[in-house]
Design an enzyme around this catalytic site. Structure first.
Site, mmCIF file in Angstrom:
data_model
loop_
_atom_site.group_PDB
_atom_site.id
_atom_site.type_symbol
_atom_site.label_atom_id
_atom_site.label_comp_id
_atom_site.label_asym_id
_atom_site.label_seq_id
_atom_site.Cartn_x
_atom_site.Cartn_y
_atom_site.Cartn_z
ATOM 1 N N ARG A 185 48.865 18.455 68.180
ATOM 2 C CA ARG A 185 48.126 19.689 68.147
ATOM 3 C C ARG A 185 47.585 20.010 69.520
ATOM 4 N NH1 ARG A 185 44.199 19.767 63.351
ATOM 5 N NH2 ARG A 185 44.538 17.619 63.907
ATOM 6 N N SER A 240 47.026 8.457 70.101
ATOM 7 C CA SER A 240 46.586 7.475 69.120
ATOM 8 C C SER A 240 47.501 6.262 68.983
ATOM 9 C CB SER A 240 46.386 8.171 67.786
ATOM 10 O OG SER A 240 45.495 9.239 67.992
ATOM 11 N N ASP A 300 42.375 8.863 68.534
ATOM 12 C CA ASP A 300 41.812 9.714 67.482
ATOM 13 C C ASP A 300 40.512 9.179 66.887
ATOM 14 O OD1 ASP A 300 43.223 7.638 66.341
ATOM 15 O OD2 ASP A 300 44.423 8.891 65.001
HETATM 16 P P1 ADP Z 1 48.288 11.692 62.148
HETATM 17 O O1 ADP Z 1 47.909 10.360 61.596
HETATM 18 O O2 ADP Z 1 49.709 11.782 62.484
HETATM 19 O O3 ADP Z 1 47.369 12.158 63.226
HETATM 20 P P2 ADP Z 1 47.183 13.063 59.852
HETATM 21 O O4 ADP Z 1 45.816 12.564 60.085
HETATM 22 O O5 ADP Z 1 47.363 14.495 59.540
HETATM 23 O O6 ADP Z 1 48.186 12.763 61.012
HETATM 24 O O7 ADP Z 1 47.748 12.196 58.658
HETATM 25 C C1 ADP Z 1 49.039 12.397 58.197
HETATM 26 C C2 ADP Z 1 49.269 11.401 57.103
HETATM 27 O O8 ADP Z 1 48.395 11.668 56.007
HETATM 28 C C3 ADP Z 1 50.653 11.474 56.567
HETATM 29 O O9 ADP Z 1 51.485 10.540 57.219
HETATM 30 C C4 ADP Z 1 50.478 11.108 55.105
HETATM 31 O O10 ADP Z 1 50.697 9.751 54.932
HETATM 32 C C5 ADP Z 1 49.032 11.385 54.791
HETATM 33 N N1 ADP Z 1 48.952 12.547 53.920
HETATM 34 C C6 ADP Z 1 49.171 13.829 54.250
HETATM 35 N N2 ADP Z 1 49.059 14.625 53.164
HETATM 36 C C7 ADP Z 1 48.767 13.809 52.130
HETATM 37 C C8 ADP Z 1 48.545 14.008 50.727
HETATM 38 N N3 ADP Z 1 48.601 15.201 50.166
HETATM 39 N N4 ADP Z 1 48.277 12.928 49.983
HETATM 40 C C9 ADP Z 1 48.225 11.724 50.544
HETATM 41 N N5 ADP Z 1 48.441 11.462 51.826
HETATM 42 C C10 ADP Z 1 48.704 12.492 52.617
HETATM 43 MG MG MG Z 2 45.516 12.592 63.800
#
Ligand code: ADP
Ligand code: MG
Length: 461
Positions: A78, A147, A200
């Site tokens: 992002r 991260s 993060d």
């Molecule tokens: P990142 O860790 O890449 O920074 P996020 O914090 O957005 O990204 O987390 C993404 C992760 O959250 C996905 O890999 C998935 O495992 C989990 N996730 C996303 N949507 C859902 C959902 N509806 N239910 C459960 N887990 C979810």
């Molecule tokens: Mg994240």
């Protein structure tokens, strides 16, 4: 009937092996607190690396000006821009754009990845220039949330220790990620200064602290998991540099790599680990983060299918494919409240090519999701209790409030995980101590946090 009994047996074994009674969780919490001390004691003192973030002052609310943030997590990245009002006016304007990372870039070359990031950032900045020139001729300041484990040398530099989650780009390991980004930005003709490199968890801590001074830790449950907290600088024996004026230092725990004999690791977890990109590493993360929960469930369902015929005579190709069942899918099945578990049937069909299941079978699938998610949430709560223990904020009602800010898609979207985490923390702390501890969802802390730390580090602050 024999098939059902076999399947039920697999689930019963799983349930038993995944048990996390409070006594076990207390051991996990103590072990976490102990590893924290060991990691601070000396370099390599623990699997929990307890990395210095070089962030010695967190945002106060007085920061002012226009700042950029870049957040590279596990799945998305992002770019964002915030206008900080200063004098407790906080964020007066913010814009952000989310881009998913093309999978081939996760295992390509370092210059391809950073080139992609810089080009997306350049597009975002170009849009700003179309509106009006709000940067007043000053060099733009950027906070970079990256991260993955980084050994920092200052708040704005650090070398990549190793990749985690789905990333594996060999030529980036050991390199300074800020230098890589800076080079890529120059190639794009982008005039921007990286004022801070954080992860993060640190970003979540900073973003939440900006609004609430009682925030003591930032924790991520997303694709991966990690935690950061504020430590007394004089309680970090391994630190050789000059002590900061504030007396504080934010520690990036890298707790995903935590391991303890108390962790309830099953055959499914062992196989998942052995077949992973980073065998033997990130054991705690593999038990409880979003990248892995769906995959654990898939492995259990495969075993059920191979030992019984409850899914019928199906083609196992899909069910044998790693990572086809994602955590959002198991979350959807787990929260299915339709009387005939219609959503479970749908997810099984769409993702695993399991058609025509009985209601009984679908209930069993929900139970597998429940066992895996509940274990994850309870172990997560034990980690939080470990941090509070280290801070001496885990017993009796404290005068001080302690707030733990949490972000990440798993925490945000998986309601049962979230609820179980909170109730388990209450169970571990007891009624009195719970009164002074709050868990709070810090929405998009990590991106904003980077911009805020950039602001508090910047010469224009
Ligand atoms: P990142 O860790 O890449 O920074 P996020 O914090 O957005 O990204 O987390 C993404 C992760 O959250 C996905 O890999 C998935 O495992 C989990 N996730 C996303 N949507 C859902 C959902 N509806 N239910 C459960 N887990 C979810
Ligand atoms: Mg994240």
């Amino acid at each position: 009937a024999a098939a059902v009994a076999m399947a039920e047996q697999v689930v019963a074994d799983l349930r038993e092996k995944c048990e996390t009674p409070a006594a076990l969780l207390r051991e996990v919490a103590s072990s976490m607190a102990h590893e924290m001390g060991a990691g601070l004691e000396k370099e390599g003192g623990s699997r929990v690396k307890m990395l210095l973030s070089y962030v010695d002052k967190l945002p106060t609310g007085r920061e002012e000006g226009l700042f950029y943030g870049l957040d590279l997590g596990g799945t998305n990245f992002r770019v964002l821009r915030v206008q900080l009002g200063g004098n407790e006016k906080h964020v007066v304007n913010r814009e952000s754009r989310e881009v998913s990372i093309p999978p081939q870039l996760m295992s390509g070359s370092s210059s391809d990845l950073f080139g992609f990031i810089a080009s997306e950032l350049a597009k975002f900045v170009a849009d700003e220039e179309k509106c009006d020139n709000i940067s007043n001729g000053k060099k733009r300041e950027l906070g970079f949330t990256f991260s993955f484990p980084v050994k920092q040398r200052s708040v704005a530099s650090g070398t990549l220790v190793k990749w985690t989650k789905a990333f594996s780009i060999d030529d980036a390991v050991g390199e300074d990620v800020v230098a890589e980004l800076q080079t890529a930005m120059e190639k794009q003709g982008l005039d921007m200064h990286v004022a801070a490199l954080i992860n993060d968890a640190v970003g979540t801590l900073a973003g939440a602290r900006y609004y609430d001074k009682d925030v003591v830790a930032g924790v991520i449950f997303g694709t991966g998991t990690n935690a950061a907290y504020v430590e007394k600088a004089n309680a970090i024996p391994k630190w050789e540099g000059e002590l900061p004026n504030s007396g504080d230092m934010v520690i990036n725990m890298e707790w995903g790599n935590f391991c303890s004999s108390h962790l309830p690791v099953t055959e499914y977890d062992q196989e998942l680990d052995e077949e992973s990109l980073n065998p033997g590493e990130q054991i705690y993360e593999k038990l409880m983060s979003g990248m892995y929960l769906g995959e654990i469930v898939r492995r259990v369902l495969l075993k059920i299918s191979l030992h019984s015929s409850i899914f019928g005579n199906i083609d196992h190709t899909k069910l044998k494919t790693h990572f086809v069942l994602r955590t959002p899918h198991i979350s959807a099945m787990h929260h299915d409240e339709t009387p005939d578990l219609k959503i479970v049937a749908e997810k099984l069909e769409e993702n695993l090519e399991i058609t025509s299941t009985s209601l009984e079978t679908r209930k069993l699938v929900v139970e597998v999701c429940d066992i895996v998610a509940r274990r994850a949430a309870r172990l997560a709560a034990a980690g939080l209790a470990g941090i509070l223990k280290r801070l001496g904020r885990d017993c009796n009602a404290q005068e001080q409030r302690s707030v733990i800010a949490i972000d990440g898609g798993l925490f945000e979207h998986y309601t049962k995980f979230h609820e179980c985490l909170e109730s388990t923390l209450g169970e571990l702390l007891g009624e009195e101590a719970s009164k002074s501890v709050a868990v709070k969802h810090a929405d998009d802390g990590s991106g904003i946090g980077a911009a805020l730390i950039a602001a508090s580090q910047s010469q224009y602050r």
